[in-house]
Design an enzyme around this catalytic site. Structure first.
Site, PDB file in Angstrom:
ATOM      1  N   GLY A  58       6.454 -24.238 -51.521  1.00 43.31           N
ATOM      2  CA  GLY A  58       7.418 -25.175 -52.091  1.00 43.31           C
ATOM      3  C   GLY A  58       8.686 -24.451 -52.515  1.00 43.31           C
ATOM      4  CB  SER A  59       9.203 -21.125 -54.068  1.00 45.10           C
ATOM      5  OG  SER A  59       8.311 -21.325 -55.127  1.00 45.10           O
TER       6      SER A  59
ATOM      7  CE1 TYR B 161       7.754 -23.209 -61.632  1.00 43.24           C
ATOM      8  CE2 TYR B 161       6.943 -24.226 -59.620  1.00 43.24           C
ATOM      9  CZ  TYR B 161       7.162 -23.101 -60.386  1.00 43.24           C
ATOM     10  OH  TYR B 161       6.809 -21.863 -59.908  1.00 43.24           O
TER      11      TYR B 161
ATOM     12  CG  ASP C 122       9.835 -30.735 -55.307  1.00 42.79           C
ATOM     13  OD1 ASP C 122       8.777 -30.808 -54.666  1.00 42.79           O
ATOM     14  OD2 ASP C 122      10.165 -29.726 -55.968  1.00 42.79           O
ATOM     15  CD  GLU C 123       6.965 -37.563 -52.377  1.00 40.28           C
ATOM     16  OE1 GLU C 123       5.763 -37.670 -52.106  1.00 40.28           O
ATOM     17  OE2 GLU C 123       7.578 -38.395 -53.068  1.00 40.28           O
ATOM     18  CB  VAL C 124       6.153 -29.409 -53.642  1.00 39.97           C
ATOM     19  CG1 VAL C 124       5.149 -28.268 -53.686  1.00 39.97           C
ATOM     20  CG2 VAL C 124       7.339 -29.031 -52.751  1.00 39.97           C
ATOM     21  CE  LYS C 125       0.695 -29.537 -59.729  1.00 41.93           C
ATOM     22  NZ  LYS C 125       0.962 -28.605 -60.839  1.00 41.93           N
TER      23      LYS C 125
ATOM     24  CB  THR D 110       8.920 -13.062 -39.238  1.00 44.98           C
ATOM     25  OG1 THR D 110      10.084 -12.306 -39.537  1.00 44.98           O
ATOM     26  CG2 THR D 110       8.411 -12.690 -37.851  1.00 44.98           C
TER      27      THR D 110
HETATM   28  C1  LIG Z   1       4.452 -26.015 -57.095  1.00 45.02           C
HETATM   29  C2  LIG Z   1       5.744 -26.709 -56.927  1.00 45.02           C
HETATM   30  C3  LIG Z   1       6.807 -26.108 -56.239  1.00 45.02           C
HETATM   31  C4  LIG Z   1       6.726 -24.696 -55.733  1.00 45.02           C
HETATM   32  O1  LIG Z   1       5.729 -24.547 -54.764  1.00 45.02           O
HETATM   33  P1  LIG Z   1       5.098 -23.100 -54.484  1.00 45.02           P
HETATM   34  O2  LIG Z   1       4.210 -23.343 -53.325  1.00 45.02           O
HETATM   35  O3  LIG Z   1       4.382 -22.692 -55.716  1.00 45.02           O
HETATM   36  O4  LIG Z   1       6.204 -22.188 -54.147  1.00 45.02           O
HETATM   37  C5  LIG Z   1       7.955 -26.845 -56.042  1.00 45.02           C
HETATM   38  N1  LIG Z   1       8.071 -28.095 -56.514  1.00 45.02           N
HETATM   39  C6  LIG Z   1       7.083 -28.703 -57.186  1.00 45.02           C
HETATM   40  C7  LIG Z   1       7.279 -30.100 -57.662  1.00 45.02           C
HETATM   41  C8  LIG Z   1       5.884 -28.030 -57.431  1.00 45.02           C
HETATM   42  O5  LIG Z   1       4.909 -28.613 -58.128  1.00 45.02           O
END
Ligand SMILES: *Cc1c(COP(=O)(O)O)cnc(C)c1O
Length: 438
Positions: free
Chosen positions: A111-112, A138, A237-240, A294
């Site tokens: 996500g970062s 975050y 940001d849908e990462v989590k 890479t």
């Molecule tokens: C965890 C998170 C990230 C970062 O993801 P990583 O895989 O830890 O780099 C970014 N955005 C949100 C909302 C997260 O919960």
């Protein structure tokens, strides 16, 4: 001399900085929705390893896809050569993500890096250098993604110059209402933050690490409308909380958002390092701005991503997340009737938070040691979970989307007992001292 434990060996060799562990759990394996600790005890995983374990551990679809991809490996770099799993996953992601016109997918490892890349490309394409995000948000732990984050765990790093951090309206502790925040934004636009300097707003559709806060209905849509008016791009940001976690395919659907760019991570890889950004071709096709990594988009990680998306569809995990999430959070809500310490149970689908309060009247958070003790006791009783929140007072539950009805009930019973035992003084300060984090 006795053989050192996995935990002891870990302490000798793995860097301590930034380890978020709230219990002595050390793992040698995982099966289904359970983690296996050294010695062989199985622990119900209500953490999903902080989100990535969307399908739990050793799901047959993951095993099959990853094994095949690694056995007959289509290179190791999407930078050099297209590979079948990456292209298929991009096609699938575009198919499940709403949007129109020509769109493209970028792959990363986390996500970062995905948020980093998004910041960089948006600044380059729009020619605007300001960004808006939220206090408590975050977005990651690389310089670009840290620079647009507003979490208190990030105060060791200065925000990116020109970033405007707005309060995220919190219905449980309404220090700022949705109207207050929008009024503040309007005032910023009128004064020191000219909107034509702002490239994008980064939105967590459910604030996760900031305390599992579900925004008041309509707020995000109003924010989107204001930003759109000024040509400011909407990044979600849908990462989590994406990809079935919230009980919808995308968490932003709950609020009717129409993002320009969507960032995926965590659950997308089902535990393998994989992230993605989906957006319009005119933004995404901007090679000089992108970090070339890479092994990003390598066939093994993207095959895992393909397995996750196919399994979400095949096993109906969107509906399942909504259904089991309700069962689980209703169970936790019922505990609030006997435990005064539970101030609020909230979330969407299988992203559930329990806000612990010292006093129901004032809603003051419990001290972090209390949260840590409940997590520690939960571990002893056989369940893994963690905490979030700027005051470290919110129990976080992000179990695998494959959690069963029985496991949800088992989890509720363990949380019940853990709270009861901690309030009865069964965990000492010294037990948790070495596990405290932010
Ligand atoms: C965890 C998170 C990230 C970062 O993801 P990583 O895989 O830890 O780099 C970014 N955005 C949100 C909302 C997260 O919960």
């Amino acid at each position: 001399m006795s053989t050192p434990s996995l935990r002891e060996r870990d302490a000798r060799v793995i860097a301590e900085i930034g380890r978020l562990r709230f219990s002595p759990l050390s793992l040698v394996g995982g099966r289904g929705n359970r983690l296996i600790e050294e010695g062989g005890r199985e622990v119900l995983d209500l953490s999903g390893s902080a989100g990535p374990a969307a399908l739990g551990y050793g799901h047959p679809a993951m095993v099959e896809a990853v094994e095949r991809a690694v056995r007959d490996m289509a290179g190791a770099s999407l930078l050099l050569y297209p590979n079948e799993p990456a292209v298929s996953l991009a096609e699938r992601l575009l198919a499940v993500t709403p949007g129109s016109g020509e769109r493209r997918v970028w792959f990363g490892h986390s996500g970062s890096d995905a948020n980093d890349c998004t910041v960089r490309v948006l600044a380059a394409v729009t020619g605007r250098s300001r960004f808006i995000s939220f206090i408590g948000s975050y977005h990651g732990n690389l310089s670009g993604s840290m620079g647009i984050s507003g979490h208190t765990a990030m105060t060791h790093t200065l925000p990116r110059p020109g970033v405007l951090l707005l309060p995220y309206p919190d219905p449980f502790r309404p220090k700022f209402s949705a109207e207050d925040v929008l009024a503040l934004l309007d005032y910023q636009f009128e004064t020191t933050c000219p909107p034509d300097q702002v490239a994008a707003v980064f939105i967590e559709p459910l604030m996760s690490d900031g305390g599992l806060i579900v925004p008041p209905h309509g707020f995000l849509k109003a924010l989107q409308d204001r930003c759109r008016r000024h040509g400011i791009k909407i990044v979600v940001d849908e990462v989590k909380v994406g990809l079935a976690r919230s009980g919808r395919m995308h968490c932003f659907e709950h609020e009717g958002l129409e993002p320009d760019l969507v960032v995926f991570g965590k659950g997308l890889g089902g535990g393998l390092p994989l992230s993605a950004v989906v957006g319009p071709a005119e933004i995404m096709d901007h090679a000089p701005a992108f970090a070339l990594q890479t092994t990003a988009g390598n066939p093994v990680a993207t095959a895992a991503g393909g397995a996750v998306l196919k399994t979400i569809e095949r096993e109906g995990l969107v509906e399942r997340s909504a259904r089991i999430g309700k069962l689980f959070s209703d169970g936790l809500r019922a505990l609030a009737e006997k435990h005064e310490i539970i101030g609020d149970v909230r979330g969407r689908g299988l992203a559930v938070g329990v806000d612990l309060v010292a006093d129901r009247g004032t809603r003051d958070p419990v001290p972090a040691t209390t949260t840590a003790k409940i997590i520690y006791r939960g571990y002893q009783l056989g369940a893994a979970f963690t905490y979030v929140g700027l005051k470290a007072n919110v129990l976080e539950f992000m179990p695998p989307l494959t959690l069963t009805d029985d496991e949800a009930a088992e989890g509720v019973a363990i949380v019940d007992r853990a709270i009861e035992d901690v309030l009865a003084g069964k965990v000492a300060d010294a037990d948790v001292a070495s596990f405290m984090m932010w």
